[in-house]
Design a protein around this motif. Structure first.
Motif, PDB file in Angstrom:
ATOM      1  N   GLU A  29       9.277  22.531 -28.054  1.00 39.20           N
ATOM      2  CA  GLU A  29       8.956  21.518 -29.058  1.00 39.20           C
ATOM      3  C   GLU A  29       9.847  21.688 -30.280  1.00 39.20           C
ATOM      4  O   GLU A  29      10.283  20.714 -30.893  1.00 39.20           O
ATOM      5  CB  GLU A  29       7.478  21.598 -29.439  1.00 39.20           C
ATOM      6  N   LEU A  32      13.229  20.240 -29.438  1.00 42.73           N
ATOM      7  CA  LEU A  32      13.212  18.775 -29.480  1.00 42.73           C
ATOM      8  C   LEU A  32      13.151  18.269 -30.918  1.00 42.73           C
ATOM      9  O   LEU A  32      13.801  17.282 -31.274  1.00 42.73           O
ATOM     10  CB  LEU A  32      12.019  18.248 -28.678  1.00 42.73           C
ATOM     11  N   MET A 167      12.514  17.930 -41.828  1.00 43.21           N
ATOM     12  CA  MET A 167      12.322  16.777 -40.933  1.00 43.21           C
ATOM     13  C   MET A 167      11.783  17.260 -39.589  1.00 43.21           C
ATOM     14  O   MET A 167      10.878  16.652 -39.000  1.00 43.21           O
ATOM     15  CB  MET A 167      13.658  16.061 -40.744  1.00 43.21           C
ATOM     16  N   CYS A 170       8.142  18.104 -39.864  1.00 41.74           N
ATOM     17  CA  CYS A 170       7.335  16.866 -39.889  1.00 41.74           C
ATOM     18  C   CYS A 170       7.163  16.328 -38.471  1.00 41.74           C
ATOM     19  O   CYS A 170       6.064  15.904 -38.081  1.00 41.74           O
ATOM     20  CB  CYS A 170       7.999  15.829 -40.791  1.00 41.74           C
ATOM     21  N   THR A 171       8.244  16.375 -37.693  1.00 43.72           N
ATOM     22  CA  THR A 171       8.165  15.919 -36.300  1.00 43.72           C
ATOM     23  C   THR A 171       7.204  16.793 -35.503  1.00 43.72           C
ATOM     24  O   THR A 171       6.370  16.292 -34.744  1.00 43.72           O
ATOM     25  CB  THR A 171       9.560  15.953 -35.668  1.00 43.72           C
ATOM     26  N   TRP A 174       3.601  16.100 -36.346  1.00 41.46           N
ATOM     27  CA  TRP A 174       3.114  14.751 -36.051  1.00 41.46           C
ATOM     28  C   TRP A 174       2.105  14.779 -34.914  1.00 41.46           C
ATOM     29  O   TRP A 174       1.139  14.010 -34.907  1.00 41.46           O
ATOM     30  CB  TRP A 174       4.289  13.833 -35.711  1.00 41.46           C
ATOM     31  N   LYS A 175       2.315  15.657 -33.963  1.00 43.31           N
ATOM     32  CA  LYS A 175       1.443  15.674 -32.787  1.00 43.31           C
ATOM     33  C   LYS A 175      -0.001  16.004 -33.180  1.00 43.31           C
ATOM     34  O   LYS A 175      -0.939  15.629 -32.490  1.00 43.31           O
ATOM     35  CB  LYS A 175       1.937  16.699 -31.766  1.00 43.31           C
ATOM     36  N   GLU A 176      -0.163  16.735 -34.278  1.00 40.11           N
ATOM     37  CA  GLU A 176      -1.507  17.122 -34.684  1.00 40.11           C
ATOM     38  C   GLU A 176      -2.167  16.078 -35.557  1.00 40.11           C
ATOM     39  O   GLU A 176      -3.392  15.872 -35.488  1.00 40.11           O
ATOM     40  CB  GLU A 176      -1.457  18.443 -35.449  1.00 40.11           C
ATOM     41  N   PHE A 181      -0.212  17.442 -40.758  1.00 38.26           N
ATOM     42  CA  PHE A 181       0.875  16.461 -40.724  1.00 38.26           C
ATOM     43  C   PHE A 181       1.109  15.891 -42.117  1.00 38.26           C
ATOM     44  O   PHE A 181       2.255  15.764 -42.572  1.00 38.26           O
ATOM     45  CB  PHE A 181       0.531  15.353 -39.733  1.00 38.26           C
ATOM     46  N   ALA A 182       0.023  15.577 -42.819  1.00 33.89           N
ATOM     47  CA  ALA A 182       0.152  14.994 -44.160  1.00 33.89           C
ATOM     48  C   ALA A 182       0.924  15.926 -45.087  1.00 33.89           C
ATOM     49  O   ALA A 182       1.680  15.484 -45.957  1.00 33.89           O
ATOM     50  CB  ALA A 182      -1.227  14.684 -44.727  1.00 33.89           C
ATOM     51  N   LEU A 185       4.728  15.369 -45.022  1.00 31.76           N
ATOM     52  CA  LEU A 185       5.330  14.080 -45.384  1.00 31.76           C
ATOM     53  C   LEU A 185       6.312  14.163 -46.551  1.00 31.76           C
ATOM     54  O   LEU A 185       7.342  13.481 -46.542  1.00 31.76           O
ATOM     55  CB  LEU A 185       4.238  13.040 -45.657  1.00 31.76           C
TER      56      LEU A 185
ATOM     57  N   LEU B  15       4.765  15.070 -27.943  1.00 28.21           N
ATOM     58  CA  LEU B  15       4.296  14.604 -29.250  1.00 28.21           C
ATOM     59  C   LEU B  15       2.872  14.064 -29.217  1.00 28.21           C
ATOM     60  O   LEU B  15       2.222  13.967 -30.262  1.00 28.21           O
ATOM     61  CB  LEU B  15       5.268  13.541 -29.794  1.00 28.21           C
ATOM     62  N   ILE B  17       0.642  15.418 -27.088  1.00 35.92           N
ATOM     63  CA  ILE B  17      -0.074  16.551 -26.504  1.00 35.92           C
ATOM     64  C   ILE B  17      -0.574  16.232 -25.091  1.00 35.92           C
ATOM     65  O   ILE B  17      -1.745  16.444 -24.744  1.00 35.92           O
ATOM     66  CB  ILE B  17      -1.241  17.028 -27.406  1.00 35.92           C
ATOM     67  N   TRP B 167      10.244   6.836 -31.393  1.00 35.08           N
ATOM     68  CA  TRP B 167       9.278   6.675 -32.477  1.00 35.08           C
ATOM     69  C   TRP B 167       8.672   5.283 -32.483  1.00 35.08           C
ATOM     70  O   TRP B 167       7.519   5.087 -32.881  1.00 35.08           O
ATOM     71  CB  TRP B 167       9.929   7.020 -33.822  1.00 35.08           C
ATOM     72  N   ARG B 184      -2.504   6.455 -39.309  1.00 32.77           N
ATOM     73  CA  ARG B 184      -1.602   7.153 -40.232  1.00 32.77           C
ATOM     74  C   ARG B 184      -0.340   7.608 -39.491  1.00 32.77           C
ATOM     75  O   ARG B 184       0.772   7.423 -39.971  1.00 32.77           O
ATOM     76  CB  ARG B 184      -2.312   8.359 -40.835  1.00 32.77           C
ATOM     77  N   ARG B 185      -0.553   8.195 -38.330  1.00 33.21           N
ATOM     78  CA  ARG B 185       0.609   8.639 -37.555  1.00 33.21           C
ATOM     79  C   ARG B 185       1.390   7.439 -37.056  1.00 33.21           C
ATOM     80  O   ARG B 185       2.617   7.468 -36.972  1.00 33.21           O
ATOM     81  CB  ARG B 185       0.159   9.522 -36.389  1.00 33.21           C
ATOM     82  N   ARG B 192       9.744   5.403 -39.215  1.00 35.42           N
ATOM     83  CA  ARG B 192      10.963   5.976 -38.634  1.00 35.42           C
ATOM     84  C   ARG B 192      11.715   4.907 -37.841  1.00 35.42           C
ATOM     85  O   ARG B 192      12.938   4.821 -37.903  1.00 35.42           O
ATOM     86  CB  ARG B 192      10.626   7.162 -37.735  1.00 35.42           C
TER      87      ARG B 192
END
Lengths: 241, 208
Positions: A29, A32, A167, A170-171, A174-176, A181-182, A185, B15, B17, B167, B184-185, B192
């Motif tokens: 991850e 990526l 960056m 942040c990527t 994002w999955k969580e 994630f916030a 930002l 991304l 999961i 994205w 939000r996500r 993006r």
């Protein structure tokens, strides 16, 4: 401008250092996410230029560029830099351009201008009068590096690394979603800001200006009604005799 | 490492999961493989249409004297440019117009002056005024991309631009009404995508 070379392993280690707690991502991850950040940086700043050489064919106006050249910035024909034009300029300024070859009556003796057709194709005018092997050289933006193994390297400027890793973080977050994630930002925002510093042309886009909070001009100039007091006085005087 | 539709699907799986397996299975059942491929297809076509990343060219179609209709390619998304190739050697671009102006164009022109879209059935283009000479019409257009299959094929957009599609698809997936919705996500993913599209428009603007 100083450049430093980093490996994928270096970047993954630095990425983990940007998070106080145990990383919540796997090495794949992280890989990526780092590649994703490099791709965005390459698109926004054009930091990895590339050069391609093509054969110039007799009578041929249009040329497809190799897939690794993202965007063309300069075209050279047999050592002469061609001026940039556009298809619209050619259509209106030289309507018969599609049928013209160098040396035709009233046509220059060699290609003078080039025009983009799509991301990876260009047109030149006039068409060459003879086939020239490797006659066209195109400078442009190349693909961003894709790192696969820990020892794969990428050339970066020191000032970019922190933003790239922000960056990537942040990527990865994002999955969580949620607060984790916030919390990343602002790092995304900083990455975009750094890209805009590197490539000022991005500020001509309303999308980037809005994201960075640069679109404040309209709010600074308050709208107001026209001042009618003088007009009303004059009318009053006229009507009052 | 070349990127293809399987690698993009796998990246999306990470991304959201899902167990990464090249996009073959989606055990959460919040999304399925065909759905995600559909999102990628739509985003790719949208990106192509908005940015003119790829411009295709149809084989010139013969237009007889007085004829005013040509058939457009089946994979056409958007007409970019129409050119008249006269049998007398005249090559002229044909401007995009609308019927109000076309009704007032002078007659007797050897080649059409404007093309009009939407006056006839889908994939038929109207030319005005009717030409008084024979020639061919060349249409350059933005094509629809072949839909991704998830079988290891490449996208039409260059590999380096695949994050934009990724994205975009994530924005659609997390906007889906249901258990997988996370607005939000989704908004961040959409941001993006918008940034990528805007950057490409800047690259391709001005001197198209």
């Amino acid at each position: 401008m100083a450049y430093t070379t980093k490996t994928l392993g270096d970047l993954q280690h630095l990425l983990a250092m940007k998070w106080e707690d145990t990383p919540f991502w796997t090495p794949e991850e992280a890989r990526l996410a780092v590649n994703d950040a490099l791709a965005w940086w390459g698109l926004l700043t054009g930091s990895w230029p590339q050069r391609a050489t093509l054969n110039a064919a007799i009578g041929e106006h249009e040329y497809a560029l190799p897939g690794t050249l993202l965007w063309r910035t300069r075209v050279i024909f047999q050592g002469t830099v061609l001026e940039i034009s556009s298809r619209a300029d050619l259509d209106r300024g030289q309507p018969t351009w599609m049928g013209e070859t160098a040396g035709d009556v009233g046509v220059p003796a060699a290609p003078l201008v080039w025009a983009p057709i799509s991301l990876q194709s260009i047109a030149i005018w006039p068409a060459p009068a003879a086939t020239v092997i490797n006659g066209l050289v195109v400078d442009g933006l190349g693909d961003a590096p894709i790192l696969s193994e820990d020892a794969d390297t990428v050339d970066l400027e020191e000032g970019w690394i922190s933003h790239l890793l922000g960056m990537a973080l942040c990527t990865a977050a994002w999955k969580e979603g949620g607060p984790r994630f916030a919390s990343t930002l602002p790092l995304f925002q900083a990455f975009i800001g750094a890209a805009v510093e590197q490539n000022g042309q991005l500020t001509s886009s309303q999308v980037f200006r809005s994201l960075l909070g640069l679109d404040t001009r309209r709010g600074e100039v308050a709208t107001r009604g026209a001042d009618t007091s003088t007009f009303q006085q004059t009318i009053g005087q006229v009507l009052g005799g | 490492m070349p990127r293809n539709d399987q690698s993009v699907l796998e990246e999306i799986q990470y991304l959201v999961i899902e167990p990464p397996d090249g996009g073959q299975s989606w055990p959460s059942q919040l999304w399925d493989r065909e759905e995600v491929l559909g999102y990628l297809e739509q985003r790719q076509n949208r990106l192509l249409k908005m940015t003119h990343l790829v411009v295709g060219e149809a084989s010139p179609e013969t237009l007889g004297i007085g004829a005013t209709t040509i058939t457009l390619p089946q994979d056409l998304q958007k007409v970019v440019r129409v050119v008249w190739l006269g049998d007398d050697g005249v090559v002229r671009p044909i401007e995009r117009g609308e019927h109000f102006a076309a009704d007032r164009l002078p007659l007797g022109s050897p080649f059409p002056l404007v093309y009009l879209e939407g006056l006839q059935d889908t994939l038929l283009l109207t030319l005005a005024p009717a030409p008084t000479a024979a020639g061919q019409i060349l249409v350059q257009y933005v094509p629809t991309a072949p839909p991704p299959t998830g079988d290891g094929e490449h996208f039409t957009v260059p590999d380096t631009l695949l994050p934009i599609l990724t994205w975009g698809a994530l924005a659609d997936m997390t906007a889906k009404i249901g258990r997988g919705q996370d607005l939000r996500r989704s908004a961040h993913a959409e941001t993006r995508y918008a940034l990528g599209e805007a950057a490409l428009l800047l690259l391709l603007s001005g001197k198209r």
